[in-house]
Motif scaffolding. Structure first.
Motif, PDB file in Angstrom:
ATOM      1  N   PRO A 149       0.764  -1.235   0.000  1.00  0.00           N
ATOM      2  CA  PRO A 149       0.000   0.000   0.000  1.00  0.00           C
ATOM      3  C   PRO A 149       0.800   1.292   0.000  1.00  0.00           C
ATOM      4  O   PRO A 149       0.207   2.371   0.015  1.00  0.00           O
ATOM      5  N   SER A 150       2.125   1.238  -0.021  1.00  0.00           N
ATOM      6  CA  SER A 150       2.885   2.477  -0.170  1.00  0.00           C
ATOM      7  C   SER A 150       2.592   3.067  -1.552  1.00  0.00           C
ATOM      8  O   SER A 150       2.359   2.323  -2.507  1.00  0.00           O
ATOM      9  N   PRO A 151       2.645   4.371  -1.684  1.00  0.00           N
ATOM     10  CA  PRO A 151       2.274   5.000  -2.950  1.00  0.00           C
ATOM     11  C   PRO A 151       3.426   5.174  -3.944  1.00  0.00           C
ATOM     12  O   PRO A 151       3.259   5.828  -4.965  1.00  0.00           O
ATOM     13  N   GLY A 152       4.570   4.562  -3.682  1.00  0.00           N
ATOM     14  CA  GLY A 152       5.754   4.792  -4.507  1.00  0.00           C
ATOM     15  C   GLY A 152       5.560   4.611  -6.006  1.00  0.00           C
ATOM     16  O   GLY A 152       6.039   5.416  -6.805  1.00  0.00           O
ATOM     17  N   LEU A 153       4.883   3.525  -6.415  1.00  0.00           N
ATOM     18  CA  LEU A 153       4.676   3.301  -7.851  1.00  0.00           C
ATOM     19  C   LEU A 153       3.795   4.388  -8.455  1.00  0.00           C
ATOM     20  O   LEU A 153       4.033   4.837  -9.592  1.00  0.00           O
ATOM     21  N   LEU A 154       2.777   4.809  -7.722  1.00  0.00           N
ATOM     22  CA  LEU A 154       1.902   5.871  -8.206  1.00  0.00           C
ATOM     23  C   LEU A 154       2.667   7.190  -8.326  1.00  0.00           C
ATOM     24  O   LEU A 154       2.505   7.931  -9.309  1.00  0.00           O
ATOM     25  N   LEU A 155       3.503   7.480  -7.357  1.00  0.00           N
ATOM     26  CA  LEU A 155       4.297   8.701  -7.400  1.00  0.00           C
ATOM     27  C   LEU A 155       5.276   8.681  -8.573  1.00  0.00           C
ATOM     28  O   LEU A 155       5.455   9.689  -9.259  1.00  0.00           O
ATOM     29  N   ARG A 156       5.881   7.530  -8.812  1.00  0.00           N
ATOM     30  CA  ARG A 156       6.807   7.414  -9.941  1.00  0.00           C
ATOM     31  C   ARG A 156       6.084   7.571 -11.265  1.00  0.00           C
ATOM     32  O   ARG A 156       6.539   8.291 -12.157  1.00  0.00           O
ATOM     33  N   ALA A 157       4.940   6.914 -11.423  1.00  0.00           N
ATOM     34  CA  ALA A 157       4.158   7.044 -12.660  1.00  0.00           C
ATOM     35  C   ALA A 157       3.723   8.488 -12.865  1.00  0.00           C
ATOM     36  O   ALA A 157       3.791   9.012 -13.989  1.00  0.00           O
ATOM     37  N   ALA A 158       3.305   9.152 -11.789  1.00  0.00           N
ATOM     38  CA  ALA A 158       2.876  10.547 -11.888  1.00  0.00           C
ATOM     39  C   ALA A 158       4.023  11.425 -12.370  1.00  0.00           C
ATOM     40  O   ALA A 158       3.838  12.278 -13.248  1.00  0.00           O
ATOM     41  N   GLY A 159       5.209  11.207 -11.817  1.00  0.00           N
ATOM     42  CA  GLY A 159       6.372  11.978 -12.238  1.00  0.00           C
ATOM     43  C   GLY A 159       6.763  11.706 -13.683  1.00  0.00           C
ATOM     44  O   GLY A 159       7.040  12.628 -14.455  1.00  0.00           O
ATOM     45  N   ASP A 160       6.771  10.438 -14.054  1.00  0.00           N
ATOM     46  CA  ASP A 160       7.164  10.055 -15.419  1.00  0.00           C
ATOM     47  C   ASP A 160       6.184  10.542 -16.468  1.00  0.00           C
ATOM     48  O   ASP A 160       6.581  10.925 -17.578  1.00  0.00           O
ATOM     49  N   LEU A 161       4.898  10.488 -16.151  1.00  0.00           N
ATOM     50  CA  LEU A 161       3.860  10.734 -17.158  1.00  0.00           C
ATOM     51  C   LEU A 161       3.127  12.065 -16.978  1.00  0.00           C
ATOM     52  O   LEU A 161       2.177  12.342 -17.708  1.00  0.00           O
TER      53      LEU A 161
ATOM     54  N   ASP B  34      -8.457  -4.285  -7.082  1.00  0.00           N
ATOM     55  CA  ASP B  34      -9.250  -5.372  -6.510  1.00  0.00           C
ATOM     56  C   ASP B  34      -8.680  -5.895  -5.196  1.00  0.00           C
ATOM     57  O   ASP B  34      -9.073  -6.957  -4.733  1.00  0.00           O
ATOM     58  N   ARG B  35      -7.774  -5.126  -4.590  1.00  0.00           N
ATOM     59  CA  ARG B  35      -7.165  -5.515  -3.315  1.00  0.00           C
ATOM     60  C   ARG B  35      -7.169  -4.314  -2.377  1.00  0.00           C
ATOM     61  O   ARG B  35      -7.123  -3.169  -2.808  1.00  0.00           O
ATOM     62  N   TRP B  36      -7.150  -4.575  -1.084  1.00  0.00           N
ATOM     63  CA  TRP B  36      -7.107  -3.487  -0.116  1.00  0.00           C
ATOM     64  C   TRP B  36      -5.865  -2.638  -0.313  1.00  0.00           C
ATOM     65  O   TRP B  36      -5.895  -1.427  -0.100  1.00  0.00           O
ATOM     66  N   ARG B  37      -4.769  -3.266  -0.726  1.00  0.00           N
ATOM     67  CA  ARG B  37      -3.517  -2.534  -0.928  1.00  0.00           C
ATOM     68  C   ARG B  37      -3.637  -1.505  -2.049  1.00  0.00           C
ATOM     69  O   ARG B  37      -3.008  -0.448  -1.998  1.00  0.00           O
ATOM     70  N   ASP B  38      -4.416  -1.820  -3.068  1.00  0.00           N
ATOM     71  CA  ASP B  38      -4.635  -0.872  -4.165  1.00  0.00           C
ATOM     72  C   ASP B  38      -5.344   0.377  -3.653  1.00  0.00           C
ATOM     73  O   ASP B  38      -4.938   1.511  -3.951  1.00  0.00           O
ATOM     74  N   VAL B  39      -6.415   0.158  -2.903  1.00  0.00           N
ATOM     75  CA  VAL B  39      -7.197   1.272  -2.367  1.00  0.00           C
ATOM     76  C   VAL B  39      -6.336   2.122  -1.435  1.00  0.00           C
ATOM     77  O   VAL B  39      -6.314   3.354  -1.529  1.00  0.00           O
ATOM     78  N   GLU B  40      -5.614   1.484  -0.558  1.00  0.00           N
ATOM     79  CA  GLU B  40      -4.780   2.219   0.393  1.00  0.00           C
ATOM     80  C   GLU B  40      -3.680   3.009  -0.323  1.00  0.00           C
ATOM     81  O   GLU B  40      -3.409   4.162   0.033  1.00  0.00           O
ATOM     82  N   ALA B  41      -3.042   2.419  -1.323  1.00  0.00           N
ATOM     83  CA  ALA B  41      -2.011   3.144  -2.082  1.00  0.00           C
ATOM     84  C   ALA B  41      -2.613   4.371  -2.760  1.00  0.00           C
ATOM     85  O   ALA B  41      -2.013   5.450  -2.765  1.00  0.00           O
ATOM     86  N   GLY B  42      -3.788   4.201  -3.342  1.00  0.00           N
ATOM     87  CA  GLY B  42      -4.446   5.332  -3.988  1.00  0.00           C
ATOM     88  C   GLY B  42      -4.767   6.443  -3.006  1.00  0.00           C
ATOM     89  O   GLY B  42      -4.543   7.622  -3.291  1.00  0.00           O
ATOM     90  N   LYS B  43      -5.281   6.082  -1.838  1.00  0.00           N
ATOM     91  CA  LYS B  43      -5.593   7.091  -0.824  1.00  0.00           C
ATOM     92  C   LYS B  43      -4.321   7.809  -0.382  1.00  0.00           C
ATOM     93  O   LYS B  43      -4.314   9.036  -0.261  1.00  0.00           O
ATOM     94  N   ARG B  44      -3.249   7.065  -0.152  1.00  0.00           N
ATOM     95  CA  ARG B  44      -1.986   7.674   0.293  1.00  0.00           C
ATOM     96  C   ARG B  44      -1.397   8.597  -0.772  1.00  0.00           C
ATOM     97  O   ARG B  44      -0.678   9.535  -0.447  1.00  0.00           O
ATOM     98  N   ALA B  45      -1.693   8.312  -2.037  1.00  0.00           N
ATOM     99  CA  ALA B  45      -1.192   9.148  -3.141  1.00  0.00           C
ATOM    100  C   ALA B  45      -2.106  10.338  -3.412  1.00  0.00           C
ATOM    101  O   ALA B  45      -1.777  11.188  -4.236  1.00  0.00           O
TER     102      ALA B  45
END
Length: 180
Positions: A87-99, A111-122
Motif C-alpha cells: 500500500p505504499s504509494p511509490g509506484l503511483l508517485l513514480r508514474a505521476a512523475g514520469d507521465l 481489486d485488493r485493499w492494498r490498491d485502495v490504500e495506495a491510492g488514498k496515500r497518493a
C-alpha cells in the motif's frame, strides 16, 4: 488465477487472461480522455517463483491488447521495506512523475485493499472492484463495484463536468499479492 479465494499471477502467457469487459472498459476510458497506468506488486519475483522477464513479457502482451501508457512493477516482498510496494504509494508517485499525472485528479482502481490504500496515500480517489477474495477488504474507498465496466462508467460520469483529465489504473488478473 484464483486459488483458495486468493488471486495468483499467471506463470506464463498461456495462463494469462483478461477478465470479461476489461478491453471495452479500457477503450471507453481512453476515448473519454483518460490515461491508463498499471501499478502492480509482484512479490513472486523476490521469492524466486516468477522471473522478471516473464512479468515484462506479460506487460508487453497486455500493452498489445490494451491502451496502457505504462506498467510499473514492485518486485519486492513485504519484508523488503521498499516504498514501491503497495500500500505504499511509490509506484503511483513514480508514474505521476514520469507521465505528468496529477494524482489529485486521478482515480486508483483495484481489486485488493492494498490498491485502495495506495491510492488514498497518493491523494487519488479510489474504486474497489470486489472480486470476492478471501482476504481483508479495503476501508474508505470512494466506490465499490463488481467490475471494471462499472468502475469506468462511474469514472467517466464523474469527469464529464470536469475539464481536467483523470488518470486511471485497472486491475489485472496477473497482479500478485500473496505475501500477507
Amino acid at each position: 488465477m484464483i486459488r483458495d479465494g486468493r488471486p495468483y499471477p499467471p506463470a506464463d502467457i498461456e495462463q494469462f487472461e483478461l477478465l470479461p469487459g476489461v478491453t471495452s472498459a479500457c477503450r471507453a476510458l481512453v476515448q473519454a480522455g483518460f490515461v491508463l497506468v498499471v501499478v502492480t506488486n509482484q512479490p513472486d519475483i523476490a521469492r524466486g517463483a516468477l522471473a522478471p522477464g516473464t512479468v515484462e513479457h506479460l506487460h508487453r502482451q497486455l500493452a498489445d491488447v490494451l491502451p496502457i501508457a505504462g506498467a510499473y512493477v514492485c518486485p519486492h516482498d513485504d519484508d523488503d521495506g521498499c516504498s514501491c510496494r503497495k500500500p505504499s504509494p511509490g509506484l503511483l508517485l513514480r508514474a505521476a512523475g514520469d507521465l505528468g499525472i496529477d494524482l489529485a485528479q486521478s482515480v486508483m482502481v483495484g481489486d485488493r485493499w492494498r490498491d485502495v490504500e495506495a491510492g488514498k496515500r497518493a491523494g487519488c480517489r479510489t474504486v474497489f472492484i470486489d472480486a470476492g477474495y478471501s482476504e481483508r477488504p479495503p476501508v474508505g474507498q470512494d466506490l465499490s463495484v463488481s467490475s471494471l465496466a462499472e468502475a469506468a462508467d462511474w469514472i467517466i460520469s464523474k469527469s464529464e463536468d470536469s475539464t481536467p483529465k483523470r488518470r486511471v489504473r485497472f486491475p489485472r488478473r496477473d497482479e500478485s499479492d500473496t505475501g500477507r
